[in-house]
Structures are given as C-alpha cells and as structure tokens.
Enzyme design. Structure first.
Site, PDB file in Angstrom:
ATOM      1  N   GLU A  36      -3.159  -0.250 -22.444  1.00 31.08           N
ATOM      2  CA  GLU A  36      -3.941  -0.369 -23.140  1.00 31.08           C
ATOM      3  C   GLU A  36      -3.739   1.632 -23.812  1.00 31.08           C
ATOM      4  O   GLU A  36      -3.820   2.042 -22.937  1.00 31.08           O
ATOM      5  CB  GLU A  36      -5.033  -0.639 -23.100  1.00 31.08           C
ATOM      6  N   ARG A 263      -1.849  -3.144  -6.991  1.00 31.60           N
ATOM      7  CA  ARG A 263      -1.715  -1.784  -7.032  1.00 31.60           C
ATOM      8  C   ARG A 263      -0.529  -0.592  -6.222  1.00 31.60           C
ATOM      9  O   ARG A 263      -0.576  -1.052  -5.355  1.00 31.60           O
ATOM     10  CB  ARG A 263      -2.693  -1.695  -7.622  1.00 31.60           C
ATOM     11  N   LYS A 273      -7.594   5.583 -15.246  1.00 28.96           N
ATOM     12  CA  LYS A 273      -7.502   6.439 -16.243  1.00 28.96           C
ATOM     13  C   LYS A 273      -8.982   6.715 -16.998  1.00 28.96           C
ATOM     14  O   LYS A 273      -8.666   8.391 -17.784  1.00 28.96           O
ATOM     15  CB  LYS A 273      -6.611   4.790 -17.782  1.00 28.96           C
TER      16      LYS A 273
END
Ligand code: ATP
Ligand code: MG
Length: 564
Positions: A36, A263, A273
């Site tokens: 994103e 992850r 983020k």
C-alpha cells in the site's frame, strides 16, 4: 537445461511444484508484491519481495508490483515513487509490470453490482460503530442488520447513489451477505465498499466510494491472473473470505490460491509502517531515508548492499512459524559482502596530533614528503594500490594514545613503540598539554630504518595504528550509529515499541581527517575505514560518512556464547 527451482526446498516452492504437476494453473506461475503506498518499504517488505519475485523467477513465471491503493486518506504519489525505486534497487532491475488496484476500480464496482443482483450483498444504512458492535465476537453471536434483507433493487439504487456522491462519508456501506453466525469473523457480512471523500493520487475526485482490502485484494489477483497469492500469516484468517468472494464471480483465469508465510522480524527493529511513520512525523529521525531507519532507502543510505539483503532473505528461509532474526546475522551478511567490495582507506575520526621530532627537511627547509603504496583491498588484488602521503606532522586516534596506559594497553604511550600502518615504527617521547591538562599533541621519533613498518632487527612491535598526514588530509564528517531500539524486541515490556527508542542512536563527528583520496569517493560508495568499520558516503551530502557496520563479527560472538 537445469531446473532453476531444483535447489529450492521451501514450502512455497513445494506447493508450486505440486501445482505444476497437477496442472491446476496450466503450468502458469504468477505472483504479485502488493504494497500500500502509505509509507516506504522496510526490511520486512524485502522478505515479501524475495518470496514473490523469487518464486516467479525460480519457476519462469511473472511477478507484478501492484500498488494496493484503495485508501486516499493515507496514500501519496511520493510513496509510489519511493516504492518503485526501492523495489528496483533491491531486485537489481526495474520491475517490469507496475500495476495499481485503482486501475480495477470499474471492474471491482461492476462485480459489486453483480453480487447485489445475486442477493449476495446489500447496502447497510448503519454507521461503522454500529456494524462492528453487531459483529459479535468469538462465542458471541452476530446480529443481523435490519437492512440485510432489503430488496436487491433498493441496494443497487443506493450503491449507485453512494457512488454518485449523494451521501456523507461513513453514512452507508456495501456489505457481503454471508453469515452473521460464522465462526470466522471475516465472514460476518464484511464491508466491501465505504464512502470516503478525499483526493486519490491517481483517480483524483473520480470516486467517493472505495473498496476495502478484502474486496480489492483477491479480485485484483483474479483480474491479473495471479496463481499464487503469497502473503503474511496475519491474512490466514481472511482466506475463507478471499475464497468466498472469488467463488461468486465469473473469473477470467483460474481461481488464485492464497498461501501465507511468516513475517520477517528482526531484533532491535520494528517493521510497522504506521510506527515508522510516527518516527518520521515526530522528528525522531530525519525522514524515511534516515540511515537509522529499517526502510530500504535508509539501509541503502547506510551502505547496505542490496545483494546482502537478498542473500539474507533467501538464506534465512521461508516458513509458517513466526520468529525473529538477529540483527547481528543481517549485519554478518552485510560485512561479508562489503569485505569483498569495499576499498580500504585511513581515516582518523577523533584526531590527536602526532609530531615526529626527527623527521627530515629538504634543501629548502620544507619537511620531506614520502609516499607509500598501499593495497586498496587485500581481498581483491584487482583493486590495485594507491599512494598515501606521509610526513612528520600526523594525526592518530585519540584513544590510540594513553599518557598513563591501563593494564593490557598495547597502543601508544610514552616510551612505547608502535607501527604506523605501512609507514614506519615510531616511539612516543613526550606530550603537549593545554591549560586544562588535556593532551593535545604527542611528540615522537621514527626509526628511519623501519620503512614500510618492519623493524630492521626483527624486534617485535605489537600494535599497528592508522594515521593521516596533516598537510594532505581532507576533512570529513562521520555518523556513528547505535541500535535505534535498545530492546531486542521493541515493545516487549510495555507493548509500545517507541518506549524502547534509544535516545543516543546517532553520534555525529565533525572533525574527522581522511587521507586525500577519500575526497574522490562517489556518492553512495562504501569504504572500509581501517580499524573503524565500513562507511558509506552520503548520497545527498558527500563527505558525510555513515558507519554501515563495525568490523567485529558480533554474530560469531553470539554463536560462540550460545554453544557454551
Ligand atoms: P503495515 O501493516 O505496517 O502498514 P503492511 O504489511 O500492511 O504493513 P503492505 O504495504 O500492505 O504493508 O505490505 C505489502 C506486502 O508486504 C504484504 O503482502 C505484506 O504481507 C508484506 N509484508 C509486510 N511486512 C512484512 C514483514 N515484516 N515480513 C514479510 N512480509 C511483509
Ligand atoms: Mg497492508
């Protein structure tokens, strides 16, 4: 031809091999990396890039860089540009296919109308808080919306008017009609579209309704013909919804398969983020590309080679078990790579004057200048040699001298002899102090018969020190770094990672002196400053050197301790 996937033993490669054998996707392998654009890429994204692009490469498939740009509030073209740049840097080539979820807005919308017409979606006139309350929880029943069974024609009309901008933000939404008692919360009539006015970096004001992640993601995969939709473990619980949505639609390709992997997390580092953005916005760091940031642009600034990050991601494996890698291991990869590529230079970070009292003068009374040839990189003879100037007026590191040496101090002190690397043996004779009693200069004599640093009589000289000739020195600035977070697992104690910020993560040194050729370093070039570590020349402000990593292999020390 050899099978490029032959060596790959990770579970994702196993799945792809099985799919190729069964022919579910007709042998096609297509993946995507879907960030994103609401921040810069970080080291965790490197793992996702490695998995997605790596899997496609191994099987001769295709991987697209897809911007998951469905939220105009937080996204920005600056982030798009940074993500393209950082992905290309990490891969070593520009990603060929760059696509955007916003390119599919019309198709996603058409599919939403299709769901309504088939009685599988409805417009809910309740606000978000009411809807979340009604969702219930584990063991807590969901409550059906009073609008759930309104006629399809009414929902269709309302959705069109939502799109047309008739209703305020958040006043209505489109929901899938699945099952309010489903054990999986994601299946309790999830929201597919919400009203949100804002400027979108690509579609401008064209839309005021935006698809949610769950509506956009799987359908975008399907539109592109993705076969293996690889994402991190937190999306595992979304998978039944991912599948449900796709099963309702006439897909142009085979239905994509979502597979989750763990992850990448690293000690003393965060990969959120949102929190990284807080560091930037609060001025804790100097922007997303600050050399302390675990962003790809920060690591590049710091001097991390892209190949070292790629090797780290590949060699630490891909699994389904969440774990945390040591930052010292990542640094080990960085050091291994730089050892082969970084040219050696002599730089004194905290200079102390060293004057040789018996250094000769020439016929005109000027101090003699000698030049020594020094190998640029002993690991790589092809890098050749350089000439380094030497005179009787030098600087050494302040902490290489002690007027009163503590036990086991083998460097310079009065009466002691040391080697000036590649030059001569010298013996300290005296010191000069300022009014406060600080040593500001060391006086010494050199042995003219020790040229190159070898004693003529074979006497043992333990210490070798780096030095710089003052008349030939260039001033540089250096930034030394400590961990950005003091705790190995930031936030472990308080749940708030930012509580563990290290207030002393950077030390700027203004008065360093370097041998002359350092002035010729390219922006971004990494050099090894002898005995001090690897340093990267800043890209924006050449002459400022960021310490990439020190020379000591801390990973080896950790391994040794663990073995004991
Ligand atoms: P955040 O939640 O901090 O904003 P994100 O995961 O939502 O991060 P995206 O831009 O959506 O960020 O991530 C793009 C892709 O990168 C996703 O597929 C995501 O799974 C993957 N990714 C993000 N962080 C990691 C990580 N630490 N390790 C591996 N993959 C990651
Ligand atoms: Mg995300």
């Amino acid at each position: 031809m050899t099978d490029p996937s032959a060596g790959a033993t990770d579970f994702i490669s196993d799945i792809v091999r099985a799919d190729n054998a069964s022919g579910v996707f007709g042998g096609r392998v297509q993946t995507r990396f879907p960030p994103e654009p609401n921040g810069y890429l970080h080291i965790g994204h490197a793992k996702s890039i490695a998995v997605n692009f790596g899997t496609a490469e191994r099987f001769g498939g295709q991987c697209k860089l897809r911007f998951d740009d469905t939220n105009p509030d937080t996204e920005d073209a600056e982030y798009v540009d940074a993500i393209v740049r950082d992905t290309a840097w990490l891969l070593g080539y520009a990603p060929v296919d760059v696509v955007y979820t916003s390119d599919y807005f019309e198709q996603l919308y058409a599919w939403a109308e299709l769901l309504i017409n088939e009685g599988k979606a409805y417009v809910d006139d309740q606000d978000g808080d009411t809807i979340s309350e009604q969702r219930g929880g584990y063991g807590k029943p969901g409550l059906e919306s009073p609008y759930r069974n309104r006629p399809a024609s009414e929902s269709l009309d309302l959705l069109r008017r939502m799109r047309g901008g008739e209703f305020p933000d958040g006043s209505r939404c489109l929901r899938a009609k699945i099952d309010m008692q489903a054990e999986n919360m994601w299946l309790r009539d999830p929201v597919l579209y919400r009203i949100r006015r804002g400027h979108h970096h690509r579609t401008g004001e064209e839309w005021c309704i935006y698809p949610t992640y769950d509506w956009a993601h799987g359908q975008s995969d399907a539109i592109e013909g993705v076969t293996h939709s690889l994402c991190t473990m937190e999306f595992e619980s979304h998978r039944p919804l991912y599948d449900w949505c796709l099963e309702q639609l006439p897909l142009p390709y085979e239905k994509p398969q979502q597979t989750e992997f763990a992850r990448l997390e690293i000690t003393h580092t965060i990969t959120s983020k949102r929190r990284l953005r807080t560091l930037v916005e609060d001025g804790v760091v100097d922007g997303w590309s600050d050399a302390r940031m675990p962003t790809l642009s920060g690591l590049r600034r710091r001097g991390y080679p892209a190949s070292a990050i790629r090797e780290f991601c590949a060699e630490t494996g891909t699994t389904r078990t969440n774990s945390r890698q040591s930052i010292e291991l990542l640094e080990w990869y960085v050091r291994r790579s730089l050892n082969l590529t970084a040219q050696r230079r002599m730089v004194v970070l905290r200079p102390l004057r060293l004057v040789l009292d018996n250094w000769p003068v020439d016929d005109s009374g000027n101090p003699v200048v000698e030049h020594f040839e020094v190998a640029n990189n002993p690991e790589n003879p092809d890098d050749g040699v350089r000439r380094v100037a030497f005179t009787g007026e030098l600087v050494i590191e302040q902490d290489d001298f002690a007027e009163v040496p503590p036990p086991k101090f083998f460097r310079l002190s009065p009466g002691k002899e040391v080697r000036l690397r590649g030059a001569y043996l010298i013996t300290a004779t005296d010191v000069v102090k300022d009014d406060d009693g600080n040593v500001i200069e060391v006086r010494a004599t050199y042995d003219p018969d020790s040229k190159g640093g070898t004693a003529p009589d074979g006497r043992k000289v333990k210490s070798t020190m780096h030095w710089v000739s003052v008349p030939h020195a260039v001033p540089v600035r250096a930034a030394l770094y400590d961990r950005l977070f003091t705790a190995a697992v930031p936030g472990e104690a308080t749940d708030e990672p930012l509580d563990d910020l290290n207030p002393d993560s950077r030390e700027l040194l203004g008065g360093a002196l370097a041998e002359a050729v350092v002035a010729d370093a390219d922006p971004g070039q990494v050099l090894q400053f002898e005995r001090l570590g690897y340093f990267a020349n800043d890209t924006d402000e050449p002459g400022l050197f960021h310490r990439t990593v020190g020379l000591r292999d801390e990973w080896a020390a950790i391994q040794k301790r663990a073995a004991r």
